[in-house]
Design an enzyme around this catalytic site. Structure first.
Site, short mmCIF file in Angstrom:
data_model
loop_
_atom_site.label_atom_id
_atom_site.label_comp_id
_atom_site.label_asym_id
_atom_site.label_seq_id
_atom_site.Cartn_x
_atom_site.Cartn_y
_atom_site.Cartn_z
N ASP A 280 0.87 -1.17 0.00
CA ASP A 280 0.00 0.00 0.00
C ASP A 280 0.91 1.23 0.00
OD1 ASP A 280 -2.14 1.69 -0.03
OD2 ASP A 280 -3.23 0.71 1.58
C1 BGC Z 1 -5.04 3.26 0.04
C2 BGC Z 1 -5.20 2.21 -1.02
C3 BGC Z 1 -5.04 2.82 -2.39
C4 BGC Z 1 -3.71 3.51 -2.46
C5 BGC Z 1 -3.42 4.11 -3.83
C6 BGC Z 1 -3.80 4.11 -0.17
O1 BGC Z 1 -3.80 5.21 0.68
O2 BGC Z 1 -5.00 2.64 1.30
O3 BGC Z 1 -6.43 1.57 -0.89
O4 BGC Z 1 -5.17 1.84 -3.37
O5 BGC Z 1 -3.68 4.54 -1.49
O6 BGC Z 1 -4.19 5.20 -4.08
#
Ligand code: BGC
Length: 735
Positions: A280
Site C-alpha cells: 500500500d
Molecule cells: C489506500 C489504497 C489505495 C492507495 C493508492 C492508499 O492510501 O490505502 O487503498 O489503493 O492509497 O491510491
C-alpha cells in the site's frame, strides 16, 4: 474416449500457452541487469503537487522510465497521456519493458456507480460483476491496465470509514462480491483491451482496526483471521485475481507489509497465488514507525523478503535493494521471483504484444460516460437501496400529489452522491434527489426545496422555512446523512449518528404532522434509533453515484420496488460495537431472568436493523421449509427447499437467505452463518420453490487442531428474509 482425448488436447494447449508466457518471462529476465530488475519493483504516483490530481508523471519520472527504473505508475491516466509515457518505456528504454498503469477505480472511472457497500446491498453478484465490467471498459479506454480494487476487507465496525469500500461484515457475501468484481474487471481474457487486472486489498485484516480508527492495530486469533477476514481473499485468489495489495496494519505484532506468514506462507504456499503483491502507499516505509525496521533499508529488506513485490511510493526498493543484494542480505533469487511475478502479469495483460492497446483516444472519447454505462449506473443504484421502514405503506408515493417538500442538506447536493473514492467522477454528471424527483413528476405537482441546515453546522435559522414548506406540502422528503468525505480512508468517526443538527431538523419536520420520508445518504451504518421509532418511511441509499436522484425517485414513486438487504448490521448506539450477526453464543447468553448473563444494563443487545434486513413494497410469505434428508455423512450434501410467495399486491424481488448453526463443535461456532442465498423475482401472487444445497464445504471450519473439516454433530438450518426473521429445521452429520 473421444472426450478424454479432447480433454488432454485442451489441457495441453493451455499448458503450452502457460509455458509460453513463463518462457517469455524467463527470456526477458535473462536479459535484465540488477538495476532493471529493481526498476520493475518500483511504483510511483503521478503528480499531486498542485493540490488537485493531475494525470501526469512527476518531475524526473520520465528520465527514470527511460533508464528502466520504474515498472509502474499510478494516478496517471488518459489514452494520450499514457501513450506518451508508454512510448518512452517501450521505445527509449534498453529492454523496452512496458509500464503497467494502475488507478483506484473503486466504483467507476468517470461514470460513478454506487459505492461498493451499496452495491453489496443488492445481494446480486451478477449485477456487481456487470458493474465491474463496465468500470473496466471505461477505465481501460483511458489507459488504465490495473485497478486497486476490489477491497474485500470484512468490517464489523461502522466507525471505520473504509467500511464504505467493502461488502460489509459477512465472509460469504463478501466472497461472492469479491469474486464478482474480479470476474467483472478481468473478464474472460485479461489480454483483451477492455479488461483490467484486479487487485484484492488490503491483505489483510485491515478492517479489524481497534476502535474502528483507521490504520490502527489489529489483533485476532488465527482462527477468526482465516474464517472471517481471509475468506474473501482466498475466494478472489481462486477466481484468478491478478494482484494483491498488502495492508497498512499489523496483525498480532507483525505488519502485513513485512509479513512472511501472509505474503508467502498463506498466499503463495497455501493458496498457490502466482500474481504479484504491491505494497500500500508507503506501507513498506511504515515498517519504521511500526517499530520493526530501524530505517528504510531494513524496511526494504523485510518487505521484499516477506513477498511484497512492488513498492508503492516508499522509495525503499529504489534506494536500497541493490545495496542489499550486493551485501548478500537479499538474494538475487528473491529479486528474480518478484520480477518474474510482475512480468507474468504484464504478459497476461498482453502489454508485451501491444503496449498501446489501452491508448486509443477515439475509444476513450466514445466510451467514457457513454449512454450505456450511465444506464448501467442507474440499474445498480436502484438495486442498492434498502427500504428500512414503511409504516402503513406510506411509500410508494402517488405521482399526482399537489405539493412535495424536498428538504435537507443532501437533497440537492451534486457532489455527495458520488461518495468517496469517486476517481474522475464529476459533480456536474450527478442527478440530485431534488432533480430526480422533478424529472419524474409532471407539471401539476409542485416540488419545492429547502436546505434546512448544513451537514455539520449548528445554525438552525433554516428550520423555520423548512417547517413552513413541509406544512404547505402533502409530504416532506428529508434527505440527511454524511458528506461524502466523512466515509472512506482516514475518515473514521467515534460518533456515528446523524452529524450536526440534522436529526433536530427531522424532528422539527416530523412535528408538522405531515407524512415524512427520510432518505439517508451515508457511507456506513448510522445510529438513528429516534428516526426508526418516529418517522414513517426510511430508505438507506448510501452513495448511489451519478444517477442517484433518478434511482431514488424511481423507488419513491414505485417505478422500482426496493429489493436491497443490509450487508452489515446497524447498531442502536455506538456502545454496542462491534455488533455483527454471526457472533458466538458465549457461556452466558442473554437471559432476561438471569442477571449474570451477557447484556448491557442500559441497552438491549439487539441491533437497530439486523444483517440481511430490507423491506419491499410487497410482502413475502415463507412456507414448507423441508430437507431431503435429516442425516448425512461427512462427505454428503443435503437439499433444503422452501416455498416463497409474493403475498402482496405488487411484483417484487426477494433475497431468500440460508443460515446454519453447528450446535456442538470441538471449538465454538457462531450462532448463525450465512451459507447461501437466492435473489428471486416474484409477480404479485406468485409462489416459487427455492432450493439450496448444503455441501460439505459449507459445513467446514477450523477445528481444535486448525484442520478445515466437517465435524459430525447436530446442525440447525435457518431460511428467511433476513438474519433474524427465519424458519428453522435440523439435521445431523454422522461419521
Ligand atoms: C489506500 C489504497 C489505495 C492507495 C493508492 C492508499 O492510501 O490505502 O487503498 O489503493 O492509497 O491510491
Amino acid at each position: 474416449m473421444k472426450k478424454i482425448l479432447l480433454f488432454i488436447f485442451i489441457c495441453s494447449i493451455s499448458f503450452a500457452q502457460k509455458k509460453t508466457i513463463e518462457q517469455r518471462v524467463d527470456s526477458v529476465l535473462a536479459l535484465m541487469n540488477l538495476e532493471e530488475k529493481i526498476g520493475q519493483l518500483v511504483q510511483y504516483s503521478g503528480g499531486w503537487d498542485t493540490g488537485t490530481q493531475t494525470s501526469r508523471p512527476r518531475e524526473g519520472h520520465i528520465e527514470l522510465i527511460r533508464k528502466g527504473k520504474i515498472g509502474s505508475l499510478l494516478n496517471v491516466f488518459g489514452a494520450e497521456e499514457t501513450k506518451k509515457i508508454q512510448k518512452v518505456a517501450v521505445e527509449e528504454s534498453r529492454l523496452k519493458i512496458p509500464l503497467i498503469f494502475g488507478l483506484d477505480v473503486i466504483h467507476g472511472f468517470r461514470a460513478t456507480f454506487p459505492i461498493p457497500l451499496a452495491e453489496a446491498s443488492s445481494w446480486n453478484p451478477s449485477l456487481v460483476e456487470k458493474s465491474a465490467r463496465w468500470q473496466a471498459i471505461e477505465a481501460s479506454s483511458a489507459g488504465i491496465h490495473w485497478t486497486f480494487n476490489p477491497m474485500v476487507d470484512i468490517a464489523r465496525d461502522p466507525r471505520w470509514g473504509r467500511i464504505m469500500e467493502g461488502s460489509g461484515e459477512d465472509p460469504y457475501l463478501g466472497s461472492l462480491m469479491a469474486v464478482a468484481r474480479v470476474k467483472g474487471y478481468q473478464g474472460n481474457d485479461l489480454s483483451a483491451n477492455n479488461t483490467i487486472a484486479a487487485c484484492i486489498k488490503h491483505f489483510a485484516g485491515y478492517g479489524g482496526a481497534e476502535g474502528g480508527r483507521d490504520y490502527n492495530t489489529v489483533d485476532f486469533s488465527e482462527r477468526t483471521f482465516r474464517e472471517v477476514y481471509l475468506r474473501p481473499f482466498q475466494a478472489a485468489v481462486n477466481a484468478g485475481a491478478a494482484t494483491l495489495m498488502a495492508s497498512f496494519n499489523e496483525v498480532g505484532g507483525v505488519p502485513s507489509s513485512g509479513s512472511n506468514f501472509l505474503q508467502t506462507k498463506i498466499l503463495r504456499k497455501e493458496w498457490k497465488f502466482d500474481g504479484f503483491v504491491v505494497s500500500d502507499w508507503n506501507s513498506v516505509g511504515e515498517l519504521i514507525p511500526h517499530g520493526v525496521a530501524k530505517d528504510l533499508k531494513q524496511a526494504a529488506e523485510l518487505g521484499i523478503k516477506a513477498g511484497v513485490d512492488m513498492d508503492m511510493e516508499a522509495n525503499a526498493y529504489y534506494n536500497h535493494l541493490s545495496e542489499l543484494v550486493n551485501e548478500g542480505k537479499v538474494s538475487q533469487k528473491i529479486i528474480d521471483e518478484s520480477v518474474r511475478r510482475i512480468l507474468r502479469i504484464k504478459f497476461r495483460l498482453g502489454l508485451f504484444d501491444d503496449p498501446y492497446k489501452y491508448c486509443e483516444a477515439e475509444r476513450e472519447k466514445n466510451t467514457v460516460m457513454s449512454k450505456q454505462i450511465v444506464q448501467a449506473t442507474l440499474q445498480s443504484a436502484r438495486e442498492a437501496m434498502v427500504l428500512l421502514k414503511n409504516k402503513n405503506n406510506l411509500l410508494p408515493l402517488k405521482k399526482d400529489l399537489k405539493k412535495i417538500a424536498v428538504i435537507g442538506p443532501l437533497a440537492n447536493s451534486k457532489d455527495d452522491p458520488l461518495g468517496g473514492w469517486s476517481q474522475q467522477g464529476n459533480a456536474n454528471d450527478v442527478v440530485t434527489v431534488l432533480e430526480g424527483i422533478k424529472n419524474k413528476l409532471g407539471k401539476s405537482t409542485e416540488v419545492n426545496y429547502e436546505e434546512g441546515c448544513t451537514i455539520l453546522g449548528e445554525e438552525k435559522n433554516g428550520f423555520t422555512k423548512a417547517v413552513e414548506l413541509a406544512n404547505a406540502s402533502d409530504v416532506a422528503i428529508v434527505v440527511v446523512g454524511e458528506s461524502r468525505n466523512m466515509a472512506g480512508e482516514a475518515s473514521s468517526r467515534a460518533k456515528i449518528d446523524l452529524p450536526g443538527i440534522q436529526e433536530d431538523l427531522v424532528q422539527s419536520i416530523q412535528k408538522t404532522g405531515k407524512p415524512v420520508v427520510v432518505i439517508l445518504m451515508n457511507g456506513r451504518p448510522l445510529t438513528i434509533p429516534w428516526i426508526q421509532e418516529n418517522v414513517s418511511a426510511v430508505i438507506e441509499t448510501w452513495y448511489l453515484g451519478i444517477q442517484a436522484g433518478n434511482a431514488i425517485a424511481d423507488v419513491l414513486f414505485g417505478d422500482y420496488n426496493p429489493s436491497g438487504k443490509l450487508p452489515v448490521t446497524f447498531p442502536r448506539y455506538v456502545g454496542q460495537i462491534p455488533i455483527y450477526y454471526n457472533h458466538k453464543n458465549t457461556g452466558r447468553p442473554y437471559n432476561p431472568n438471569d442477571h449474570y448473563t451477557s447484556y448491557y444494563q442500559d441497552l438491549e443487545n439487539t441491533p437497530l436493523y439486523p444483517f440481511g434486513f430490507g423491506l419491499s413494497y410487497t410482502t413475502f410469505t415463507y412456507s414448507n421449509l423441508s430437507l431431503n434428508k435429516n442425516k448425512i455423512k461427512k462427505n454428503e450434501s443435503l437439499k433444503v427447499s422452501v416455498n416463497v410467495k409474493n403475498s402482496g399486491s405488487v411484483d417484487g424481488a426477494e433475497v431468500v437467505q440460508l443460515y446454519i448453526r453447528d450446535l456442538v463443535g470441538s471449538v465454538t461456532r457462531p450462532v448463525k452463518e450465512l451459507k447461501d442465498f437466492s435473489k428471486i423475482f416474484l409477480k404479485a401472487g406468485e409462489t416459487k420453490k427455492v432450493e439450496f444445497t448444503i455441501t460439505p464445504e459449507k459445513l467446514k471450519f477450523y477445528d481444535i487442531n486448525m484442520r478445515f473439516v466437517v465435524e459430525p454433530g447436530d446442525f440447525k438450518v435457518f431460511v428467511g428474509t433476513n438474519s433474524e426473521d427465519v424458519k428453522e429445521a435440523s439435521f445431523s452429520v454422522v461419521d
